[in-house]
Design a protein around this motif. Structure first.
Motif, PDB file in Angstrom:
ATOM      1  N   THR A 132       0.839  -1.203   0.000  1.00  0.00           N
ATOM      2  CA  THR A 132       0.000   0.000   0.000  1.00  0.00           C
ATOM      3  C   THR A 132       0.870   1.247   0.000  1.00  0.00           C
ATOM      4  OG1 THR A 132      -1.703  -1.198   1.233  1.00  0.00           O
ATOM      5  CG2 THR A 132      -1.868   1.201   1.214  1.00  0.00           C
ATOM      6  N   ALA A 133       1.947   1.222   0.762  1.00  0.00           N
ATOM      7  CA  ALA A 133       2.858   2.369   0.776  1.00  0.00           C
ATOM      8  C   ALA A 133       3.447   2.616  -0.612  1.00  0.00           C
ATOM      9  CB  ALA A 133       3.977   2.138   1.797  1.00  0.00           C
ATOM     10  N   ASP A 134       3.794   1.527  -1.317  1.00  0.00           N
ATOM     11  CA  ASP A 134       4.304   1.673  -2.692  1.00  0.00           C
ATOM     12  C   ASP A 134       3.280   2.364  -3.579  1.00  0.00           C
ATOM     13  OD1 ASP A 134       6.605   0.263  -1.983  1.00  0.00           O
ATOM     14  OD2 ASP A 134       5.878  -1.645  -2.808  1.00  0.00           O
ATOM     15  N   LEU A 135       2.026   1.935  -3.471  1.00  0.00           N
ATOM     16  CA  LEU A 135       0.982   2.509  -4.317  1.00  0.00           C
ATOM     17  C   LEU A 135       0.793   3.992  -4.016  1.00  0.00           C
ATOM     18  CD1 LEU A 135      -1.284   1.820  -6.436  1.00  0.00           C
ATOM     19  CD2 LEU A 135      -2.832   1.817  -4.469  1.00  0.00           C
ATOM     20  N   LEU A 136       0.817   4.348  -2.734  1.00  0.00           N
ATOM     21  CA  LEU A 136       0.622   5.738  -2.355  1.00  0.00           C
ATOM     22  C   LEU A 136       1.782   6.615  -2.816  1.00  0.00           C
ATOM     23  CD1 LEU A 136      -0.880   5.229   1.221  1.00  0.00           C
ATOM     24  CD2 LEU A 136      -2.085   5.747  -0.912  1.00  0.00           C
ATOM     25  N   ALA A 137       2.936   5.984  -3.043  1.00  0.00           N
ATOM     26  CA  ALA A 137       4.079   6.720  -3.590  1.00  0.00           C
ATOM     27  C   ALA A 137       4.005   6.834  -5.107  1.00  0.00           C
ATOM     28  CB  ALA A 137       5.380   6.036  -3.177  1.00  0.00           C
ATOM     29  N   ASP A 138       3.055   6.125  -5.714  1.00  0.00           N
ATOM     30  CA  ASP A 138       2.904   6.120  -7.166  1.00  0.00           C
ATOM     31  C   ASP A 138       1.487   6.544  -7.560  1.00  0.00           C
ATOM     32  OD1 ASP A 138       3.599   5.780  -9.818  1.00  0.00           O
ATOM     33  OD2 ASP A 138       3.325   3.603  -9.816  1.00  0.00           O
ATOM     34  N   LEU A 139       0.988   7.588  -6.908  1.00  0.00           N
ATOM     35  CA  LEU A 139      -0.368   8.050  -7.206  1.00  0.00           C
ATOM     36  C   LEU A 139      -0.488   8.583  -8.626  1.00  0.00           C
ATOM     37  CD1 LEU A 139      -1.458   9.793  -3.873  1.00  0.00           C
ATOM     38  CD2 LEU A 139      -2.174   7.569  -4.773  1.00  0.00           C
ATOM     39  N   ALA A 140       0.648   8.940  -9.225  1.00  0.00           N
ATOM     40  CA  ALA A 140       0.613   9.387 -10.617  1.00  0.00           C
ATOM     41  C   ALA A 140       0.068   8.287 -11.525  1.00  0.00           C
ATOM     42  CB  ALA A 140       2.011   9.803 -11.073  1.00  0.00           C
ATOM     43  N   ALA A 141       0.409   7.030 -11.201  1.00  0.00           N
ATOM     44  CA  ALA A 141      -0.087   5.907 -12.000  1.00  0.00           C
ATOM     45  C   ALA A 141      -1.591   5.735 -11.826  1.00  0.00           C
ATOM     46  CB  ALA A 141       0.644   4.628 -11.605  1.00  0.00           C
ATOM     47  N   VAL A 142      -2.073   6.000 -10.612  1.00  0.00           N
ATOM     48  CA  VAL A 142      -3.512   5.912 -10.359  1.00  0.00           C
ATOM     49  C   VAL A 142      -4.236   6.984 -11.166  1.00  0.00           C
ATOM     50  CG1 VAL A 142      -5.333   6.033  -8.610  1.00  0.00           C
ATOM     51  CG2 VAL A 142      -3.115   4.988  -8.041  1.00  0.00           C
ATOM     52  N   ARG A 143      -3.738   8.214 -11.084  1.00  0.00           N
ATOM     53  CA  ARG A 143      -4.376   9.314 -11.815  1.00  0.00           C
ATOM     54  C   ARG A 143      -4.322   9.082 -13.327  1.00  0.00           C
ATOM     55  NH1 ARG A 143      -2.072  12.326  -7.428  1.00  0.00           N
ATOM     56  NH2 ARG A 143      -0.092  12.563  -8.555  1.00  0.00           N
ATOM     57  N   GLU A 144      -3.209   8.536 -13.790  1.00  0.00           N
ATOM     58  CA  GLU A 144      -3.072   8.265 -15.220  1.00  0.00           C
ATOM     59  C   GLU A 144      -4.085   7.221 -15.669  1.00  0.00           C
ATOM     60  OE1 GLU A 144       0.363   6.714 -18.371  1.00  0.00           O
ATOM     61  OE2 GLU A 144       0.924   7.405 -16.364  1.00  0.00           O
ATOM     62  N   THR A 145      -4.290   6.199 -14.854  1.00  0.00           N
ATOM     63  CA  THR A 145      -5.269   5.161 -15.182  1.00  0.00           C
ATOM     64  C   THR A 145      -6.673   5.739 -15.250  1.00  0.00           C
ATOM     65  OG1 THR A 145      -3.904   3.464 -14.116  1.00  0.00           O
ATOM     66  CG2 THR A 145      -6.223   2.926 -14.480  1.00  0.00           C
ATOM     67  N   VAL A 146      -7.007   6.598 -14.283  1.00  0.00           N
ATOM     68  CA  VAL A 146      -8.332   7.233 -14.271  1.00  0.00           C
ATOM     69  C   VAL A 146      -8.527   8.051 -15.542  1.00  0.00           C
ATOM     70  CG1 VAL A 146      -9.797   8.932 -13.115  1.00  0.00           C
ATOM     71  CG2 VAL A 146      -8.498   7.280 -11.759  1.00  0.00           C
ATOM     72  N   GLY A 147      -7.519   8.840 -15.898  1.00  0.00           N
ATOM     73  CA  GLY A 147      -7.628   9.692 -17.075  1.00  0.00           C
ATOM     74  C   GLY A 147      -7.715   8.911 -18.364  1.00  0.00           C
ATOM     75  N   GLU A 148      -6.868   7.891 -18.503  1.00  0.00           N
ATOM     76  CA  GLU A 148      -6.865   7.097 -19.735  1.00  0.00           C
ATOM     77  C   GLU A 148      -8.163   6.316 -19.898  1.00  0.00           C
ATOM     78  OE1 GLU A 148      -3.396   4.687 -19.674  1.00  0.00           O
ATOM     79  OE2 GLU A 148      -2.040   6.327 -20.266  1.00  0.00           O
TER      80      GLU A 148
END
Length: 316
Positions: free
Chosen positions: A30-46
């Motif tokens: 979970t800590a890794d994911l929270l450090a990579d929120l850019a990937a989450v936002r990119e997925t939402v946008g795409e």
């Protein structure tokens, strides 16, 4: 709008209504994911731009979105309704206890009742998932709460009451494997959405019977103050979990005052024997085959942490 993230054995997913889109990330924890929120936002946008509907959420097996090991801390008696049920009067001092992170389990995983436990209880709780370090001495205000808390999860602080009461032992009674069902979603909030926390309603049913139903407005020590008090002695890191207390409606309730006064006159062994004899007639404790449904959301659906469905099974 908050973003719901789901975790499976194959990775992390952004949830959009009844569908989920895979996040392209190397995050394991979970800590890794929270450090990579850019990937989450990119997925939402795409996903929004391409119309990618992804995979049906119903076809995915959700794991706890809070990975372990991590710190799991909980608040005791933090709703006014629970305080009344527990026989507390007057001011209640803020109190914290720890749970073993080995108790964290998935939102659909069965809760296993140890063979020596007779009085198994449920406690729906809002879980705060840390997104930034909380050093000792930190003061958290309502305004900067989003700087420390990344998101929210549904949790169930399952409790072995006979262990808890006779041993006055919270750590053991609440730390058995499967005693902290978590998820299904990690709801990542936008800063402005934290102003809606008090609108969140916690609901827990057992076999369709509604047992707990309160909003965070019933809470005694709210999240910002809780983190400030906790930071007097405890460091937290990204991915750590704080359970913020449960509302009234648990199976365990304090005996009437007259019974309590009589019980105080008995030797401890006799007192507990009499108390648990009366509790044995209480039909609300969890039994093998029971199905617990727990959900947390705002009435307008702005924040919706999803629904947790866990069965109860007897251990060996």
């Amino acid at each position: 709008m908050s973003t719901n993230v789901l975790r499976t054995a194959d990775g992390w997913w952004v949830v959009r209504d009844t569908r989920a889109v895979r996040i392209e990330t190397k995050a394991v924890t979970t800590a890794d994911l929270l450090a990579d929120l850019a990937a989450v936002r990119e997925t939402v946008g795409e996903a929004a731009a391409s119309g990618d509907t992804g995979t049906a959420v119903a076809d995915l097996v959700a794991l706890s979105p809070v990975t372990t090991p991590c710190r799991v801390v909980a608040q005791m008696v933090n709703y006014r309704s629970h305080a009344r049920d527990s026989g507390f009067t007057g001011d209640i001092p803020p109190t914290f206890f720890r749970k073993a992170s080995g108790s964290v389990s998935g939102p659909g995983e069965a809760i296993v009742r140890p063979s020596h436990v007779q009085f198994l209880d449920y406690e729906i709780e809002l879980g705060l998932v840390m997104g930034a370090p909380l050093p000792v001495g930190t003061v958290v205000t309502e305004q900067d709460l989003p700087s420390y808390v990344a998101g929210l999860v549904v949790t169930n602080d399952v409790s072995a009451r006979d262990v808890q009461l006779t041993k006055t032992q919270f750590y053991e009674s609440k730390s058995y494997p499967t005693f902290t069902p978590t998820g299904p979603f990690l709801s990542l909030l936008e800063p402005e959405e934290f102003t809606h926390l008090l609108d969140l309603r916690l609901k827990l049913s057992v076999n369709g019977d509604l047992r707990q139903d309160r909003t965070l407005a019933d809470m005694i020590v709210r999240p910002a103050q809780a983190l400030t008090l906790l930071a007097r002695f405890q460091t937290l890191d990204p991915g750590d979990l704080l359970l913020t207390g449960t509302p009234g409606g648990t199976a365990l309730k304090a005996p009437p005052k007259a019974v309590e006064k009589v019980g105080a006159l008995l030797p401890p062994a006799l007192k507990w024997k009499a108390f648990f004899r009366s509790q044995a007639r209480n039909p609300h404790y969890l039994r093998d085959g029971d199905l617990i449904t727990a959900a947390i959301a705002t009435p307008d659906g702005r924040i919706d942490l999803g629904e947790q469905r866990t069965s109860v099974t007897d251990g060996q």
